[in-house]
Design an enzyme around this catalytic site. Structure first.
Site, PDB file in Angstrom:
ATOM      1  CG  ASP A 169      -2.166  -0.865   0.983  1.00 44.08           C
ATOM      2  OD1 ASP A 169      -2.362  -1.294  -0.169  1.00 44.08           O
ATOM      3  OD2 ASP A 169      -2.907  -1.132   1.940  1.00 44.08           O
TER       4      ASP A 169
ATOM      5  CG  ASP B 263     -15.228  35.032 -34.383  1.00 42.01           C
ATOM      6  OD1 ASP B 263     -15.633  35.166 -35.552  1.00 42.01           O
ATOM      7  OD2 ASP B 263     -14.228  35.608 -33.929  1.00 42.01           O
TER       8      ASP B 263
ATOM      9  N   GLY C  89     -10.719  21.017 -34.082  1.00 39.03           N
ATOM     10  CA  GLY C  89     -11.477  19.975 -34.756  1.00 39.03           C
ATOM     11  C   GLY C  89     -12.004  20.441 -36.094  1.00 39.03           C
ATOM     12  CG  LEU C  90     -13.793  24.466 -38.499  1.00 46.57           C
ATOM     13  CD1 LEU C  90     -14.933  23.770 -39.235  1.00 46.57           C
ATOM     14  CD2 LEU C  90     -14.161  25.902 -38.156  1.00 46.57           C
TER      15      LEU C  90
END
EC number: 1.3.7.7
Length: 525
Positions: free
Chosen positions: A36, A286, A421-422
């Protein structure tokens, strides 16, 4: 017993260790087997601390179980007190040691030390890390302040001083706690409010004794501090705030609530929209690109609830999934999900969360380190908003989540994956254009002109495809895959599944370009 590769929370003694390591002049004796001791790595590797946690392990082994393990515990307790000379001693046991029932807390109290001893009884098989941290902090405060007078004190107006508050809840291994504390201290200073004590992060037992000097307790992290705040209100008449300042709207509500509790006039600057760039962007042209983006949210209760409010009210996203792994916070998460027309996902199984992400087909995932891995496999942008986290989510730079600057950081962390991503989608759409063809002359001059081999074509397709293909599964043709790759990656998985379902119903063995558009027409009808 459940066998899993990942877990959102450790056992409760890890929560106790977080509290002990967050504080100063305090030591934790943990009755635990040799295995542990791995918990030290959480602080040295992830938090990147320069010192080890103030924890002494009894590290008993199998051969010790045949003897008197109680004497082993007492020996380690005495050594820890003599060596480290703590002002307060915590004594507890790990999940394995709980089975032996040595009761180390009782043993420590019978050894005659002249320092406060906090005996931690944390049920390892029914509770988890955040509960363990909350219970440990509660027991420390209760032990040190149990003899404090409950008599009414003078208000800050009567004493003619600035109001004072305590910031309760921040710990090590919490999500951006260090920077949140700095941001809230700065924020309160702008409104003439002083910070009396920050605990448990950076606090000593002497600081805990100063908690009653404050006028109000600010509960920054309910998972850790709510039970302590309730006890302080009930026993010492110290009220506490319930709004967590995550996001622009929540920060405004937090300031209004705090001013109201302190009986201060609420300044007009609280409502000014230029405090954060998130508000400016949400009102700009935007932001239209992001309006209505589908987002899936999962994390600890505090950050999941805040993320849902920010996404829905401040960024104009559509929340398609909301959940938490913290069962203690489930009562708060369920009505929030219901208000969004959803059923809350309360689970500690990361595979169940991944299945929910697949089913809802979001365009952005806001979750933990585990959701980051799931989203990567599914080809979906992701931002980490909650623990558990990895080292990249403990930045060396200043990066809060709370207050005005925290809203700016959230804005960056959430919006950038969608904007990138765009860009990725546009490159994918126009990759056949002559300017993107391998071997075309580069703007880098002599460095250009060399073809680059695409080593990850499967990423363009999608990795939502089932790993096992049966005889009944339709097969995608080259033309079908090519047409599918033109669809934005954040909805490509849903289109693939719908098309395959349509093909099975129609009895098509192959999926080509025509089948893809037939399926599209079928599901739009």
């Amino acid at each position: 017993m459940e066998l899993t590769l990942w877990t959102y929370e450790g056992p409760p003694h890890i929560g106790a260790m977080r509290i002990a390591t967050s504080m100063k002049k305090l030591h934790y004796v943990l009755h635990a087997p040799q295995g542990d001791t791995y918990a030290d790595l959480l602080f040295t590797m992830i938090e990147r601390r320069g010192s080890r946690p103030p924890v002494t392990y009894t590290t008993f082994q199998a051969r010790d179980l045949g003897g008197d393990t109680a004497e082993l515990v007492k020996g380690h307790i005495k050594e820890a007190v003599d060596r480290f000379k703590p002002e307060t001693l915590l004594v507890g046991e790990s999940c394995t040691a709980e089975l032996i029932q040595d009761q180390p807390g009782s043993l420590a109290k019978g050894m005659g030390f002249d320092i406060p001893i906090v005996s931690l009884e944390l049920p390892a098989y029914s509770k988890k890390e955040n509960w363990g941290g909350s219970e440990t902090f509660y027991q420390i405060v209760r032990t040190l302040l149990k003899d404090h007078s409950n008599e009414s004190k003078h208000t800050w107006q009567e004493e003619k001083r600035r109001p004072r508050v305590n910031l309760l809840g921040p710990t090590l291994l919490g999500f951006r706690c260090r920077d949140d504390v700095l941001e809230i201290q700065k924020l309160l200073g702008q409104y003439g409010i002083d910070v009396n004590v920050v605990a448990p992060l950076g606090a000593s037992p002497a600081d805990i004794l100063r908690i009653p000097n404050a006028d109000v307790n600010v509960c920054l992290y309910p998972e850790i501090a709510e039970s302590t705040c309730i006890w302080l209100e009930r026993n010492l008449n110290i009220p506490f705030t319930t709004t967590v300042p995550l996001g622009v709207g929540a920060t405004q509500d937090f300031l209004k609530e705090l001013h109201k509790v302190l009986e201060m006039e609420i300044p007009q600057s609280v409502n000014e929209s230029n405090n954060s760039k998130l508000t400016w962007y949400s009102n700009s042209v935007d932001s239209n690109y992001l309006t209505g983006k589908r987002v899936f949210i999962f994390g600890d209760g505090t950050h999941a609830l805040a993320a849902a409010r920010i996404a829905n009210e401040e960024l104009g996203f559509k929340v398609v999934g909301l959940g938490t792994y913290s069962r203690e916070m489930a009562r708060k998460v369920r009505p929030a999900a219901k208000a969004l027309g959803l059923e809350a996902l309360i689970t500690n199984d990361y595979l169940e969360v991944e299945d929910a992400i697949k089913e809802t087909s979001p365009e952005l995932v806001l979750g933990t380190q585990m959701e980051r891995h799931s989203a990567k496999r599914l080809g979906i942008p992701c931002a980490v908003i909650s623990t558990p986290m990895h080292v990249q989510d403990v930045p060396a730079r200043y990066s809060p989540q709370m207050g005005w600057e925290g809203a700016n950081v959230i804005f960056d962390d959430w919006v950038h994956p969608l904007m990138m991503g765009l860009e990725e989608h546009l490159i994918g759409m126009f990759k056949h254009d002559f300017e993107f063809v391998d071997g075309h002359q580069s703007h880098l001059g002599h460095l250009g002109g060399k073809g680059t081999q695409n080593t990850n074509k499967e990423a363009i397709k999608t990795n939502l495809q089932d790993s096992v293909i049966t005889d009944s599964d339709p097969i995608w043709t080259h033309e079908g895959e090519k047409e599918l790759s033109k669809i934005p990656f954040f909805v490509r998985g849903k289109v693939r599944r719908n098309t395959e379902n349509y093909a099975r119903q129609a009895g098509c063995r192959e999926i080509n370009e025509e089948t893809l558009y037939d399926a599209k027409a079928h599901y739009k009808a």
